[in-house]
Design a protein around this motif. Structure first.
Motif, PDB file in Angstrom:
ATOM      1  N   GLY A 135      82.500  99.004 -63.019  1.00  0.00           N
ATOM      2  CA  GLY A 135      83.549  98.983 -64.033  1.00  0.00           C
ATOM      3  C   GLY A 135      84.489 100.170 -63.995  1.00  0.00           C
ATOM      4  N   GLY A 136      84.147 101.187 -63.210  1.00  0.00           N
ATOM      5  CA  GLY A 136      85.000 102.361 -63.123  1.00  0.00           C
ATOM      6  C   GLY A 136      84.728 103.399 -64.193  1.00  0.00           C
ATOM      7  N   LEU A 137      83.600 103.265 -64.909  1.00  0.00           N
ATOM      8  CA  LEU A 137      83.237 104.236 -65.939  1.00  0.00           C
ATOM      9  C   LEU A 137      82.460 105.414 -65.367  1.00  0.00           C
ATOM     10  CD1 LEU A 137      82.118 101.775 -68.763  1.00  0.00           C
ATOM     11  CD2 LEU A 137      84.391 102.738 -68.343  1.00  0.00           C
ATOM     12  N   GLU A 138      81.956 105.270 -64.144  1.00  0.00           N
ATOM     13  CA  GLU A 138      81.277 106.350 -63.433  1.00  0.00           C
ATOM     14  C   GLU A 138      81.918 106.492 -62.061  1.00  0.00           C
ATOM     15  OE1 GLU A 138      78.867 108.417 -64.201  1.00  0.00           O
ATOM     16  OE2 GLU A 138      77.696 107.544 -65.846  1.00  0.00           O
ATOM     17  N   ASP A 139      82.140 107.724 -61.632  1.00  0.00           N
ATOM     18  CA  ASP A 139      82.641 107.957 -60.283  1.00  0.00           C
ATOM     19  C   ASP A 139      81.555 107.646 -59.260  1.00  0.00           C
ATOM     20  OD1 ASP A 139      85.111 108.822 -61.179  1.00  0.00           O
ATOM     21  OD2 ASP A 139      84.480 110.922 -61.314  1.00  0.00           O
ATOM     22  N   ILE A 140      81.968 107.197 -58.088  1.00  0.00           N
ATOM     23  CA  ILE A 140      81.048 106.921 -56.992  1.00  0.00           C
ATOM     24  C   ILE A 140      80.922 108.185 -56.143  1.00  0.00           C
ATOM     25  CG2 ILE A 140      80.704 105.554 -54.889  1.00  0.00           C
ATOM     26  CD1 ILE A 140      82.388 103.344 -56.291  1.00  0.00           C
ATOM     27  N   THR A 141      79.700 108.635 -55.927  1.00  0.00           N
ATOM     28  CA  THR A 141      79.498 109.820 -55.097  1.00  0.00           C
ATOM     29  C   THR A 141      79.770 109.509 -53.633  1.00  0.00           C
ATOM     30  OG1 THR A 141      77.831 110.643 -56.640  1.00  0.00           O
ATOM     31  CG2 THR A 141      77.869 111.636 -54.440  1.00  0.00           C
ATOM     32  N   SER A 142      79.197 108.406 -53.162  1.00  0.00           N
ATOM     33  CA  SER A 142      79.472 107.943 -51.794  1.00  0.00           C
ATOM     34  C   SER A 142      79.170 106.458 -51.703  1.00  0.00           C
ATOM     35  CB  SER A 142      78.639 108.727 -50.769  1.00  0.00           C
ATOM     36  OG  SER A 142      77.255 108.493 -50.957  1.00  0.00           O
ATOM     37  N   GLY A 143      79.673 105.838 -50.650  1.00  0.00           N
ATOM     38  CA  GLY A 143      79.502 104.408 -50.490  1.00  0.00           C
ATOM     39  C   GLY A 143      80.706 103.645 -51.023  1.00  0.00           C
ATOM     40  N   SER A 144      80.613 102.319 -51.000  1.00  0.00           N
ATOM     41  CA  SER A 144      81.752 101.473 -51.344  1.00  0.00           C
ATOM     42  C   SER A 144      81.323 100.278 -52.182  1.00  0.00           C
ATOM     43  CB  SER A 144      82.429 100.947 -50.070  1.00  0.00           C
ATOM     44  OG  SER A 144      82.831 102.006 -49.230  1.00  0.00           O
ATOM     45  N   LEU A 150      80.765  90.304 -54.887  1.00  0.00           N
ATOM     46  CA  LEU A 150      80.645  91.758 -54.970  1.00  0.00           C
ATOM     47  C   LEU A 150      79.770  92.241 -53.819  1.00  0.00           C
ATOM     48  CD1 LEU A 150      80.039  92.453 -58.765  1.00  0.00           C
ATOM     49  CD2 LEU A 150      81.871  93.452 -57.404  1.00  0.00           C
ATOM     50  N   THR A 151      80.190  93.332 -53.185  1.00  0.00           N
ATOM     51  CA  THR A 151      79.417  93.908 -52.093  1.00  0.00           C
ATOM     52  C   THR A 151      79.300  95.407 -52.290  1.00  0.00           C
ATOM     53  OG1 THR A 151      80.272  92.202 -50.573  1.00  0.00           O
ATOM     54  CG2 THR A 151      79.212  94.132 -49.588  1.00  0.00           C
ATOM     55  N   PHE A 152      78.066  95.903 -52.251  1.00  0.00           N
ATOM     56  CA  PHE A 152      77.814  97.346 -52.294  1.00  0.00           C
ATOM     57  C   PHE A 152      77.406  97.787 -50.889  1.00  0.00           C
ATOM     58  CE2 PHE A 152      75.624  96.097 -56.515  1.00  0.00           C
ATOM     59  CZ  PHE A 152      76.841  95.845 -57.115  1.00  0.00           C
ATOM     60  N   GLU A 153      78.026  98.850 -50.413  1.00  0.00           N
ATOM     61  CA  GLU A 153      77.674  99.402 -49.111  1.00  0.00           C
ATOM     62  C   GLU A 153      77.252 100.856 -49.277  1.00  0.00           C
ATOM     63  OE1 GLU A 153      80.955  98.821 -46.469  1.00  0.00           O
ATOM     64  OE2 GLU A 153      80.629  96.647 -46.300  1.00  0.00           O
ATOM     65  N   HIS A 154      75.950 101.119 -49.114  1.00  0.00           N
ATOM     66  CA  HIS A 154      75.384 102.474 -49.189  1.00  0.00           C
ATOM     67  C   HIS A 154      75.849 103.201 -50.453  1.00  0.00           C
ATOM     68  CE1 HIS A 154      73.986 101.801 -45.124  1.00  0.00           C
ATOM     69  NE2 HIS A 154      75.206 101.486 -44.753  1.00  0.00           N
ATOM     70  N   LEU A 155      75.762 102.512 -51.573  1.00  0.00           N
ATOM     71  CA  LEU A 155      76.247 103.042 -52.854  1.00  0.00           C
ATOM     72  C   LEU A 155      75.308 104.128 -53.367  1.00  0.00           C
ATOM     73  CD1 LEU A 155      78.524 102.511 -54.922  1.00  0.00           C
ATOM     74  CD2 LEU A 155      76.967 100.927 -56.075  1.00  0.00           C
ATOM     75  N   THR A 156      75.887 105.281 -53.703  1.00  0.00           N
ATOM     76  CA  THR A 156      75.099 106.423 -54.164  1.00  0.00           C
ATOM     77  C   THR A 156      75.800 107.108 -55.334  1.00  0.00           C
ATOM     78  OG1 THR A 156      74.179 106.822 -51.953  1.00  0.00           O
ATOM     79  CG2 THR A 156      74.102 108.656 -53.502  1.00  0.00           C
ATOM     80  N   LYS A 157      74.996 107.505 -56.323  1.00  0.00           N
ATOM     81  CA  LYS A 157      75.501 108.292 -57.436  1.00  0.00           C
ATOM     82  C   LYS A 157      74.588 109.493 -57.655  1.00  0.00           C
ATOM     83  CE  LYS A 157      77.722 109.618 -61.114  1.00  0.00           C
ATOM     84  NZ  LYS A 157      79.120 110.111 -61.071  1.00  0.00           N
ATOM     85  N   THR A 158      75.151 110.693 -57.461  1.00  0.00           N
ATOM     86  CA  THR A 158      74.420 111.931 -57.687  1.00  0.00           C
ATOM     87  C   THR A 158      75.150 112.743 -58.753  1.00  0.00           C
ATOM     88  OG1 THR A 158      73.726 111.980 -55.369  1.00  0.00           O
ATOM     89  CG2 THR A 158      73.472 114.020 -56.631  1.00  0.00           C
ATOM     90  N   TYR A 159      74.427 113.181 -59.787  1.00  0.00           N
ATOM     91  CA  TYR A 159      75.034 113.955 -60.860  1.00  0.00           C
ATOM     92  C   TYR A 159      75.081 115.445 -60.500  1.00  0.00           C
ATOM     93  CZ  TYR A 159      74.998 109.789 -63.734  1.00  0.00           C
ATOM     94  OH  TYR A 159      75.243 108.534 -64.219  1.00  0.00           O
ATOM     95  N   PRO A 160      75.923 116.228 -61.194  1.00  0.00           N
ATOM     96  CA  PRO A 160      76.064 117.653 -60.860  1.00  0.00           C
ATOM     97  C   PRO A 160      74.755 118.446 -60.882  1.00  0.00           C
ATOM     98  CG  PRO A 160      77.856 116.971 -62.292  1.00  0.00           C
ATOM     99  CD  PRO A 160      76.906 115.808 -62.220  1.00  0.00           C
TER     100      PRO A 160
END
Length: 217
Positions: free
Chosen positions: A51-60, A4-14
């Motif tokens: 798991g796909g239960l949360e959308d990714i704001t940015s990153g991969s 598994l590789t995360f690249e600049h993974l970000t999650k920002t809520y509304p």
């Protein structure tokens, strides 16, 4: 490959809250990795994005060389063990474990072999014919793990609430997921806010605070 590789993974809520803030990390195929940090630090959010239960704001997020961002959760070859077991109470343990395989139209002999192998491995062979509503919480937990491993997932995601905060059950669950990682070589990610528990497992620990990785030990 189940790296598994995360690249600049970000999650920002509304509302503007940043749960995960520019996280980059590589996890090797077959590795057991613990995410540790206080509540709200973003560790469970990372599992939910994988798991796909949360959308990714940015990153991969990559599984091997496959970009997961736009792959539907059901197609990700992952297994998730979260607090809600989502077991069908009117089914017995066998049918709960076999359901995912039946939906994939696998041959009956393959389904039977996988379910019985997983049940023997988890020590629940004798309860396969019992309805879920008649089982103890510990047995329900093992049925949920069995349902996950019969599908031969590449990655197993385990949230700390899966053990429902019972110390004995939590210890049993940790033994089970360590055994799954060792026997099947399944890349395993486990989330906990218990420092003593994290270090006692003697695996790689990703320390998090306020949405960022602060250390890897």
């Amino acid at each position: 490959m189940a790296s598994l590789t995360f690249e600049h993974l970000t999650k920002t809520y509304p509302n503007g809250f940043i749960s995960v803030n520019d996280v980059s990390l590589h996890i090797d195929d077959g590795e057991f990795v613990i995410f540790h940090g206080p509540s709200g630090c973003g560790k469970s959010t990372i599992l939910r994005m994988i798991g796909g239960l949360e959308d990714i704001t940015s990153g991969s997020i990559y599984l091997g060389t496959d970009l997961l961002n736009d792959i539907l959760p059901r197609d990700r070859r992952l297994a998730m063990a979260f607090q809600n077991y989502t077991l069908y109470r009117h089914f017995n343990a066998y049918d709960n474990m076999a359901l995912g395989l039946r939906l994939r139209d696998l041959p009956r002999t393959v389904i039977d072999s996988r379910v019985k192998e997983a049940a023997a491995f988890l020590g629940i062979s004798e309860i396969l014919d019992r309805k879920i509503r008649a089982l103890s919480e510990a047995d329900k937990q093992r049925v949920a793990l069995g349902r996950a491993i019969v599908c031969h997932p590449k990655v197993l995601l385990v949230d700390e609430d899966f053990a429902r905060q019972n110390d004995d059950r939590r210890s049993e669950m940790l033994r089970d997921i360590l055994a799954i990682n060792k026997k099947y070589g399944t890349t395993t990610l486990y989330v906990t806010n218990n420092y003593e528990e994290a270090v006692s497992l003697k695996k790689k620990i990703v320390f998090m605070k306020e949405g960022k990785i602060t250390d890897i030990g």
